[in-house]
Design an enzyme around this catalytic site. Structure first.
Site, PDB file in Angstrom:
ATOM      1  N   CYS A 259       0.833  -1.216   0.000  1.00 27.45           N
ATOM      2  CA  CYS A 259       0.000   0.000   0.000  1.00 27.45           C
ATOM      3  C   CYS A 259       0.866   1.265   0.000  1.00 27.45           C
ATOM      4  CB  CYS A 259      -0.902  -0.047   1.227  1.00 27.45           C
ATOM      5  SG  CYS A 259      -1.779   1.479   1.597  1.00 27.45           S
TER       6      CYS A 259
ATOM      7  N   CYS B 225       0.029   3.750   2.738  1.00 27.04           N
ATOM      8  CA  CYS B 225       0.476   3.209   4.033  1.00 27.04           C
ATOM      9  C   CYS B 225       1.958   3.513   4.251  1.00 27.04           C
ATOM     10  CB  CYS B 225       0.262   1.701   4.089  1.00 27.04           C
ATOM     11  SG  CYS B 225      -1.459   1.170   3.961  1.00 27.04           S
TER      12      CYS B 225
END
Length: 125
Positions: free
Chosen positions: A30, A33
């Site tokens: 991600c 993230c």
């Protein structure tokens, strides 16, 4: 204090055993993230009295499912084992710092009182 890894084995005990717990649900693949991780770590260093935990949603699929995670990163904040904040998306440093400050300043006596009222309303209906 740097963040700690949260798993299905230690999630509940961490939430119940600490005053405030900030949880970042994330995954290695991600991009947002990865961009949020340094912010999360920096804020954790500012607040050694708070547990900052990270849940790898790929390694902990059942935990992510139980928490209702549909988008990552998702940030959750618990105080006195009560979920006070849950929101997908990365926060900028100032916003996360402000949010942590609000949770720390919250009058938990009032929160418990309101929860008790809500519970009584449910039981009486």
């Amino acid at each position: 204090m740097a963040s700690v890894e949260l798993t299905a084995e230690n999630f509940d005990s961490t939430i119940m055993g600490n005053d405030i717990v900030v949880v970042d649900f994330w995954a290695e693949w991600c991009g947002p993230c990865k961009m949020f991780a340094p912010t999360f770590e920096a804020i954790s260093e500012n607040h050694p009295e708070i547990v900052f935990g990270k849940v790898d949603t790929e390694a902990e699929k059942s935990l992510a499912a139980a928490a209702g995670i549909q988008s990552i990163p998702t940030l959750m904040i618990f105080r006195d084992s009560i979920l006070l904040f849950s929101q997908p998306g990365a926060l900028p440093p100032a916003a996360l710092e402000d949010l942590v400050g609000q949770v720390k300043a919250l009058d938990m006596t009032e929160v418990h009182r309101e929860l008790e009222k809500m519970q009584n309303n449910v039981e009486n209906n």
